[in-house]
Motif scaffolding. Structure first.
Motif, mmCIF file in Angstrom:
data_model
loop_
_atom_site.group_PDB
_atom_site.id
_atom_site.type_symbol
_atom_site.label_atom_id
_atom_site.label_comp_id
_atom_site.label_asym_id
_atom_site.label_seq_id
_atom_site.Cartn_x
_atom_site.Cartn_y
_atom_site.Cartn_z
ATOM 1 N N LEU A 102 0.793 -1.231 0.000
ATOM 2 C CA LEU A 102 0.000 0.000 0.000
ATOM 3 C C LEU A 102 0.827 1.284 0.000
ATOM 4 C CD1 LEU A 102 -3.055 -0.946 2.255
ATOM 5 C CD2 LEU A 102 -2.734 -1.202 -0.223
ATOM 6 N N PRO A 103 1.930 1.374 0.732
ATOM 7 C CA PRO A 103 2.738 2.595 0.622
ATOM 8 C C PRO A 103 3.281 2.820 -0.787
ATOM 9 C CG PRO A 103 3.306 1.392 2.610
ATOM 10 C CD PRO A 103 2.433 0.476 1.802
ATOM 11 N N ARG A 104 3.617 1.733 -1.487
ATOM 12 C CA ARG A 104 4.124 1.862 -2.853
ATOM 13 C C ARG A 104 3.032 2.300 -3.812
ATOM 14 N NH1 ARG A 104 6.898 -3.644 -4.261
ATOM 15 N NH2 ARG A 104 7.443 -2.470 -6.138
ATOM 16 N N VAL A 105 1.819 1.813 -3.585
ATOM 17 C CA VAL A 105 0.683 2.264 -4.400
ATOM 18 C C VAL A 105 0.402 3.735 -4.126
ATOM 19 C CG1 VAL A 105 -1.807 2.003 -4.769
ATOM 20 C CG2 VAL A 105 -0.360 -0.028 -4.574
ATOM 21 N N ALA A 106 0.393 4.123 -2.863
ATOM 22 C CA ALA A 106 0.072 5.493 -2.485
ATOM 23 C C ALA A 106 1.098 6.503 -2.980
ATOM 24 C CB ALA A 106 -0.061 5.590 -0.963
ATOM 25 N N SER A 107 2.339 6.093 -3.087
ATOM 26 C CA SER A 107 3.394 7.006 -3.540
ATOM 27 C C SER A 107 3.508 7.053 -5.060
ATOM 28 C CB SER A 107 4.741 6.572 -2.959
ATOM 29 O OG SER A 107 5.153 5.333 -3.521
ATOM 30 N N GLY A 108 2.845 6.110 -5.743
ATOM 31 C CA GLY A 108 2.966 6.027 -7.194
ATOM 32 C C GLY A 108 4.139 5.181 -7.643
ATOM 33 N N GLU A 109 4.837 4.558 -6.686
ATOM 34 C CA GLU A 109 5.990 3.721 -7.034
ATOM 35 C C GLU A 109 5.561 2.431 -7.719
ATOM 36 O OE1 GLU A 109 9.408 1.031 -4.764
ATOM 37 O OE2 GLU A 109 8.252 2.520 -3.627
ATOM 38 N N ALA A 110 4.420 1.873 -7.313
ATOM 39 C CA ALA A 110 3.921 0.618 -7.880
ATOM 40 C C ALA A 110 2.551 0.847 -8.501
ATOM 41 C CB ALA A 110 3.839 -0.461 -6.803
ATOM 42 N N ILE A 111 2.365 0.324 -9.714
ATOM 43 C CA ILE A 111 1.085 0.413 -10.403
ATOM 44 C C ILE A 111 0.304 -0.868 -10.155
ATOM 45 C CG2 ILE A 111 -0.029 0.563 -12.664
ATOM 46 C CD1 ILE A 111 2.259 2.313 -13.586
ATOM 47 N N ALA A 112 -0.961 -0.717 -9.746
ATOM 48 C CA ALA A 112 -1.787 -1.850 -9.342
ATOM 49 C C ALA A 112 -2.765 -2.239 -10.449
ATOM 50 C CB ALA A 112 -2.562 -1.496 -8.073
ATOM 51 N N ALA A 113 -3.223 -3.503 -10.405
ATOM 52 C CA ALA A 113 -4.224 -3.980 -11.359
ATOM 53 C C ALA A 113 -5.110 -5.025 -10.698
ATOM 54 C CB ALA A 113 -3.560 -4.548 -12.609
ATOM 55 N N PHE A 114 -6.349 -5.116 -11.188
ATOM 56 C CA PHE A 114 -7.376 -6.018 -10.667
ATOM 57 C C PHE A 114 -7.697 -7.002 -11.783
ATOM 58 C CE2 PHE A 114 -11.897 -7.037 -9.933
ATOM 59 C CZ PHE A 114 -11.960 -7.233 -8.563
ATOM 60 N N ALA A 115 -7.342 -8.273 -11.597
ATOM 61 C CA ALA A 115 -7.454 -9.267 -12.666
ATOM 62 C C ALA A 115 -8.525 -10.295 -12.336
ATOM 63 C CB ALA A 115 -6.110 -9.950 -12.909
ATOM 64 N N MET A 116 -9.742 -10.047 -12.823
ATOM 65 C CA MET A 116 -10.845 -10.968 -12.593
ATOM 66 C C MET A 116 -11.442 -11.482 -13.902
ATOM 67 S SD MET A 116 -14.394 -10.437 -10.424
ATOM 68 C CE MET A 116 -13.679 -10.797 -8.812
ATOM 69 N N THR A 117 -11.672 -10.613 -14.861
ATOM 70 C CA THR A 117 -12.377 -10.968 -16.100
ATOM 71 C C THR A 117 -11.592 -11.976 -16.933
ATOM 72 O OG1 THR A 117 -13.388 -8.779 -16.151
ATOM 73 C CG2 THR A 117 -13.405 -10.026 -18.201
ATOM 74 N N GLU A 118 -12.320 -12.936 -17.528
ATOM 75 C CA GLU A 118 -11.712 -13.959 -18.381
ATOM 76 C C GLU A 118 -12.385 -13.971 -19.753
ATOM 77 O OE1 GLU A 118 -11.731 -17.717 -16.402
ATOM 78 O OE2 GLU A 118 -10.529 -16.994 -14.712
ATOM 79 N N PRO A 119 -11.736 -14.573 -20.750
ATOM 80 C CA PRO A 119 -12.317 -14.591 -22.107
ATOM 81 C C PRO A 119 -13.722 -15.177 -22.160
ATOM 82 C CG PRO A 119 -10.023 -15.263 -22.205
ATOM 83 C CD PRO A 119 -10.368 -15.140 -20.748
ATOM 84 N N GLU A 120 -14.001 -16.187 -21.340
ATOM 85 C CA GLU A 120 -15.318 -16.823 -21.353
ATOM 86 C C GLU A 120 -16.138 -16.485 -20.112
ATOM 87 O OE1 GLU A 120 -16.267 -18.384 -24.034
ATOM 88 O OE2 GLU A 120 -14.281 -18.092 -24.933
ATOM 89 N N CYS A 121 -15.705 -15.468 -19.388
ATOM 90 C CA CYS A 121 -16.359 -15.155 -18.111
ATOM 91 C C CYS A 121 -16.247 -13.656 -17.857
ATOM 92 C CB CYS A 121 -15.689 -15.947 -16.994
ATOM 93 S SG CYS A 121 -16.157 -15.456 -15.346
ATOM 94 N N GLY A 122 -17.326 -12.921 -18.152
ATOM 95 C CA GLY A 122 -17.327 -11.487 -17.924
ATOM 96 C C GLY A 122 -17.996 -11.156 -16.612
#
Length: 382
Positions: free
Chosen positions: A113-133
């Motif tokens: 979280l400190p890295r996300v808050a400072s902009g040092e680390a870029i975050a992503a949310f990976a849930m969607t799949e080709p056959e599962c929206g």
């Protein structure tokens, strides 16, 4: 020109009004058209700049408190009104790290979280799949325990920040039960994942299809307990659902501003477009839609921050109305501009491309209607 009167509404505290003023000033100084030249580079730059300015701290919680939804919503509205990519860069930091903020261990929070808050680390949310929206409960990506590691196999698609993220909060099937009961959430470093395809959309944003080819991560990379992934994912989406509506509100406010200026300045013989009764009626409808969206959004944000009763219906209503209304407001602004409205480089044309995806991601409009209806029916049966 933008109406700021809503900041006096009782949903807000003084700290929210101070945030709105500070972020507005920052946007006027720092957001410019160059940010749109290359989506990847623009997002990296915006994350760095937003982190340096301290605004990304709003996207993460701390050991004792979850993110303040009113602050998130105000930020997204303001950023979206200035530029879609600025909103995207801010929002994905929150969504990508949201599961850690809500359900992560102390160690996970301290690491990421400190890295996300400072902009040092870029975050992503990976849930969607080709056959599962929208039907996340039927995802196929799997994770198996192998000693002190988890091994993940599968594919994700339409992942925001795909290709530029430093880590992906990834959802996979671990088999504790059927459907939603057998999913778990994991923190996966970007270097362990293959970017199989970059996906181009009508409004350029970093998006990708990812492949997990026997990806090995430590046992402690799991967020929460095995089998809790669906709940973790839904709670994360629910936290940020209202803010999607706020981004739509920002787009709609900007469209209304652009329409007002165009109508005022466009000459029609001895009069202006603004003197036309049809134009005046259209502007009135646009303003009505904007205010209705704002009331729904900030009511729902206030409910999430204050707590108490179940707020899912309010969040769904806010997201549904704001995104659908913004589509109409922006379409009306394009129509009012005539040929200029579909000319690349004109702001309303950019807004027209930006708004469309918001009616789909983080719960499509059809899903929001189901949430609202099921909640109403549940109450009716009691």
């Amino acid at each position: 020109m933008t109406d700021r009167g809503f900041l006096s509404w009782p949903f807000f505290e003084e700290r929210h009004r101070e945030l709105a003023s500070a972020l507005e000033e920052w946007c006027e100084k720092n957001i410019h058209d160059a940010h749109a030249a290359d989506a990847d580079e623009a997002c990296r730059s915006l994350v760095t700049e937003l982190g340096r300015a301290g605004f990304l701290k709003l996207t993460v919680g701390d050991a004792d408190r979850r993110p303040d939804v009113r602050s998130l919503a105000l930020s997204r509205e303001t950023l979206a009104r200035h530029h879609g990519l600025a909103d995207f860069a801010f929002a994905m930091q929150g969504l990508g790290s949201g599961a850690i903020s809500l359900f992560g261990t102390i160690e996970q929070k301290r690491e990421w979280l400190p890295r996300v808050a400072s902009g040092e680390a870029i975050a992503a949310f990976a849930m969607t799949e080709p056959e599962c929206g929208s039907d996340a409960a039927n995802m196929a990506t799997s994770a198996m325990r192998d000693g002190n590691e988890w091994v993940i196999v599968g594919e994700k698609t339409l992942i925001s920040n795909g290709g530029i993220a430093d880590f992906y909060v990834t959802f996979a099937r671990t088999g504790e039960g059927e459907g939603a009961r057998g999913l778990s959430a994991f923190i996966v470093p970007a270097e362990a994942v293959s970017v199989e395809e970059r996906i181009e959309t009508i409004a350029p944003h970093p998006l990708a299809r990812l492949k997990y080819d026997n990806v090995r991560i430590p046992a402690n990379a799991i967020i929460g307990e095995p089998g809790e992934g669906f709940r973790i994912g839904m709670e994360t989406l629910n936290l940020f659902r209202v803010t999607v509506g706020a981004a739509a509100l920002g787009f709609a406010r900007r469209a209304l501003d652009e329409a007002l200026v165009f109508a005022r300045d466009r000459r029609l013989g001895s009069a202006t477009l603004a003197d036309n009764a049809v134009t005046q009626a259209k502007l009135a409808d646009m303003a009505l839609a904007v205010d209705a969206s704002a009331l729904l959004i900030y009511r729902a944000a206030w409910q999430q921050d204050v707590g108490g009763a179940d707020h899912r219906r309010a969040a769904a209503m806010a997201k549904l109305h704001a995104t659908e209304a913004a589509q109409k407001v922006i379409d009306d602004a394009v129509q009012m501009h005539g040929g200029a409205g579909v000319t690349r480089g004109v702001k309303v044309e950019e807004l027209y491309r930006e708004i469309r995806a918001l009616r789909i991601y983080e719960g499509a409009s059809e899903v929001q209607r189901q949430i609202i209806a099921k909640d109403l029916l549940k109450e009716a049966r009691q």
